[in-house]
Each structure stands twice: as structure tokens, then as C-alpha cells.
Design a protein around this motif. Structure first.
Motif, short mmCIF file in Angstrom:
data_model
loop_
_atom_site.label_atom_id
_atom_site.label_comp_id
_atom_site.label_asym_id
_atom_site.label_seq_id
_atom_site.Cartn_x
_atom_site.Cartn_y
_atom_site.Cartn_z
N VAL A 91 8.18 -23.76 -99.08
CA VAL A 91 6.77 -24.01 -99.38
C VAL A 91 6.08 -24.72 -98.23
CG1 VAL A 91 5.20 -25.31 -100.88
CG2 VAL A 91 7.07 -23.99 -101.89
N ILE A 92 6.69 -25.80 -97.73
CA ILE A 92 6.07 -26.55 -96.63
C ILE A 92 5.97 -25.69 -95.38
CG2 ILE A 92 6.38 -28.52 -95.08
CD1 ILE A 92 7.69 -29.99 -97.43
N GLY A 93 7.06 -24.96 -95.09
CA GLY A 93 7.02 -24.09 -93.91
C GLY A 93 5.96 -23.01 -94.01
N SER A 94 5.84 -22.43 -95.20
CA SER A 94 4.84 -21.37 -95.39
C SER A 94 3.43 -21.93 -95.27
CB SER A 94 5.03 -20.71 -96.76
OG SER A 94 6.31 -20.14 -96.85
N ILE A 95 3.21 -23.13 -95.84
CA ILE A 95 1.88 -23.73 -95.76
C ILE A 95 1.51 -24.04 -94.31
CG2 ILE A 95 0.54 -25.79 -96.33
CD1 ILE A 95 1.98 -25.83 -99.04
N ILE A 96 2.47 -24.60 -93.57
CA ILE A 96 2.19 -24.91 -92.17
C ILE A 96 1.95 -23.63 -91.37
CG2 ILE A 96 3.21 -25.83 -90.05
CD1 ILE A 96 4.56 -27.96 -91.76
N PHE A 97 2.79 -22.61 -91.66
CA PHE A 97 2.63 -21.35 -90.96
C PHE A 97 1.27 -20.73 -91.27
CE2 PHE A 97 2.93 -16.72 -90.77
CZ PHE A 97 3.48 -16.52 -89.52
N ALA A 98 0.85 -20.88 -92.55
CA ALA A 98 -0.38 -20.23 -92.98
C ALA A 98 -1.63 -20.98 -92.55
CB ALA A 98 -0.38 -20.08 -94.50
N THR A 99 -1.53 -22.29 -92.39
CA THR A 99 -2.74 -23.10 -92.16
C THR A 99 -2.93 -23.52 -90.70
OG1 THR A 99 -1.50 -25.09 -92.75
CG2 THR A 99 -2.73 -24.00 -94.50
N THR A 100 -1.98 -23.20 -89.86
CA THR A 100 -2.13 -23.59 -88.46
C THR A 100 -1.96 -22.40 -87.54
OG1 THR A 100 -1.37 -25.06 -86.70
CG2 THR A 100 0.31 -24.21 -88.19
N LYS A 101 -2.68 -22.42 -86.48
CA LYS A 101 -2.53 -21.38 -85.45
C LYS A 101 -1.85 -21.93 -84.21
CE LYS A 101 -6.46 -18.62 -87.01
NZ LYS A 101 -7.75 -18.00 -86.63
N GLY B 274 5.68 -14.24 -86.60
CA GLY B 274 5.49 -12.90 -87.14
C GLY B 274 5.76 -11.86 -86.07
N VAL B 275 6.47 -10.81 -86.43
CA VAL B 275 6.83 -9.75 -85.48
C VAL B 275 5.70 -8.72 -85.46
CG1 VAL B 275 8.52 -7.99 -84.87
CG2 VAL B 275 9.27 -10.14 -85.95
N LEU B 276 5.20 -8.43 -84.25
CA LEU B 276 4.06 -7.51 -84.10
C LEU B 276 4.47 -6.14 -83.60
CD1 LEU B 276 1.50 -10.00 -82.49
CD2 LEU B 276 1.78 -9.42 -84.90
N ASN C 168 0.16 -13.12 -93.07
CA ASN C 168 -1.11 -12.99 -92.34
C ASN C 168 -2.30 -13.13 -93.29
OD1 ASN C 168 0.04 -12.64 -89.80
ND2 ASN C 168 0.24 -10.42 -90.08
N PHE C 169 -2.16 -12.57 -94.49
CA PHE C 169 -3.21 -12.74 -95.49
C PHE C 169 -3.33 -14.21 -95.89
CE2 PHE C 169 -4.19 -13.29 -100.01
CZ PHE C 169 -5.45 -12.72 -100.07
N VAL C 170 -2.17 -14.87 -96.05
CA VAL C 170 -2.17 -16.28 -96.42
C VAL C 170 -2.82 -17.12 -95.33
CG1 VAL C 170 -0.66 -18.26 -96.84
CG2 VAL C 170 -0.18 -16.08 -97.94
N ARG C 171 -2.56 -16.75 -94.09
CA ARG C 171 -3.16 -17.50 -92.97
C ARG C 171 -4.69 -17.36 -92.97
NH1 ARG C 171 -0.68 -16.40 -87.18
NH2 ARG C 171 0.74 -18.03 -87.88
N ASP C 172 -5.17 -16.20 -93.35
CA ASP C 172 -6.62 -16.00 -93.40
C ASP C 172 -7.26 -16.64 -94.64
OD1 ASP C 172 -6.48 -14.55 -91.06
OD2 ASP C 172 -6.24 -12.62 -92.09
#
Length: 251
Positions: A92-102, A115-117, A221-225
Motif C-alpha cells: 500500500v505505501i509503495g503503491s501510494i508513493i509510486f502513484a503520488t510522486t514523479k 513501469g516498463v515502457l 499509471n491511472f492511479v498516478r493520474d
């Protein structure tokens, strides 16, 4: 002279005597029956006492086994809870940080999420090229010192010192100099690529790929947006998993 009296002959008849009540003969059968009855009662009491003791012993053993089982069960449940909640919180913490920070330079306890592009690491030969991944996957990278990578490791690095982009390819060669310049240098190559990459120095190395989480890149990526929705969603998932877990364990 004739004797006056005639001697009285002793009588053969015995005098009948009455037995006193205290001297009546005892019936041997009644005495034996009474003794048997007393013995049977004693034996019955002994058997009852023996059965009672056996039941007490059996009950105490069952209680001991139940107590031991409960103790072992509580310990295993505690250990499981620690691992379960620790893992969930980490995700949860990792996903939140991944989603909320660039800011890709941020890490969680020495780990980063990328994320693999592209499909540059899709293996051409899966039997020899282990640890490949596809576009849309998420990789977890462990921070390492630049000189710790080995041949065969899949490392994440910057194409240049000042680059904000990252590549994750496999180490093909490790060198202690490049031309006349001394130092640790690497030659990398994507598993799907036919050509090697430009040599990189140890200063460009970020970390080593540890885990691949397939096909959730689009979701993150959706979560990050949508950071607010992502936080509410992750907390809801955490609560749902917790409720289901307790329901299954207590059923």
C-alpha cells in the motif's frame, strides 16, 4: 431276703432341651451370600473409583492437548499476522508513493518501482534468458552500489549521468577500465535486442531488478493520474482483504 428296691435302669432317652435364641444355628448359605454381596459392592465401588480416575486423567490429558494446540495456534497466527500486515502495508505505501510522486529517485527501504515502457527485455530464448519482462509490467529494483553488479544481472541505469530516464537491461560484460580510463564499466544489452548498449560507468547504475509484477503498469499509471482515488481505493482493498481473512479464519 428280697431286696426292697429294684435298681432303676438308665434310660436311653435323651432329654429334650430347648435352644436359647442366642444359640440358634447359623445358615451358612445366607452368610456366604452376604459376604458375596459385600465383596461385590466393594468391587463395584473400586471399579467406579477406577473409572472416575481414568476419566479425570483422560480429561486432564485432553485439556493439556487443547492448551498446547491453542498455544501453537496463537503463535502461528501471530507470525502470520506480522507477515500478512507487513506485506500489505509495504504494498500500500509503495503503491501510494509510486502513484503520488514523479520523483523516480525516491525509494522505499532501498527499493524502487519502475513501469516498463518497451519490450526490450522480452527474452528471445526463455531457457537461457531468465528474468525478462514485458511492456506494462512493474519491476521492483533494489538499490546497489555501482560496482556490485555482476554479469547476468538485470540492472537499472541512467543512459547518461544527468539523464532523467532509465533503462533496465542485462549485464553482458564487466570491465575494470574503458580504454585508458580506469574504473568499473559495464556493457549491457536488452534480451530482445540484437546489439549491445553503449558502455556505462558504475556511477550510472541505480539498482538491480528483484521482482517483476506483470500487467499492472496501466493500472498504476491511472492511479498516478488520480492520486486521491488511488489512496481511497487502496485503503478499501486493504480493509476488504482484512475482513475476508478474519471471516475465513473464524468460520
Amino acid at each position: 431276703m428280697v431286696e426292697e428296691g429294684v435298681r432303676k435302669q438308665p434310660s436311653n432317652k435323651r432329654k429334650k432341651t430347648k435352644l436359647s435364641p442366642s444359640k440358634k444355628p447359623v445358615n451358612k448359605k445366607k452368610r456366604s451370600n452376604r459376604s458375596n454381596s459385600i465383596a461385590n459392592t466393594k468391587n463395584k465401588n473400586l471399579r467406579t473409583e477406577k473409572n472416575r480416575r481414568q476419566k479425570q486423567q483422560t480429561g486432564s490429558k485432553k485439556k493439556q492437548k487443547t492448551t498446547t494446540y491453542k498455544t501453537k495456534n496463537s503463535i502461528s497466527t501471530l507470525i502470520f499476522n506480522l507477515f500478512f500486515y507487513g506485506f500489505i502495508l509495504f504494498v500500500v505505501i509503495g503503491s501510494i508513493i509510486f502513484a503520488t510522486t514523479k520523483n523516480v529517485d525516491k525509494s522505499i527501504f532501498g527499493y524502487r518501482f519502475f513501469g516498463v515502457l518497451t519490450n526490450s527485455m522480452v527474452p528471445r530464448d526463455p531457457e537461457t534468458q531468465k528474468g525478462g519482462f514485458h511492456s506494462g509490467d512493474i519491476i521492483i529494483v533494489k538499490n546497489i552500489a555501482g560496482d556490485e553488479a555482476k554479469v547476468g544481472d538485470v540492472i537499472t541505469f541512467r543512459p547518461s549521468i544527468k539523464s532523467q530516464a532509465f533503462l533496465t537491461h542485462r549485464v553482458k560484460k564487466k570491465m575494470d577500465h574503458l580504454g585508458e580510463t580506469k574504473g568499473i564499466y559495464y556493457i549491457t544489452q536488452g534480451d530482445a535486442n540484437l546489439a549491445e548498449d553503449v558502455p556505462i560507468s558504475e556511477k550510472q547504475v541505480v539498482g538491480k531488478k528483484i521482482v517483476v509484477v506483470p500487467k499492472i503498469g496501466a493500472i498504476l499509471n491511472f492511479v498516478r493520474d488520480n492520486p486521491l482515488i488511488s489512496i481511497v481505493f487502496l485503503i478499501s482493498v486493504f480493509g476488504f482483504i482484512t475482513i475476508i481473512r478474519y471471516y475465513i479464519l473464524n468460520k
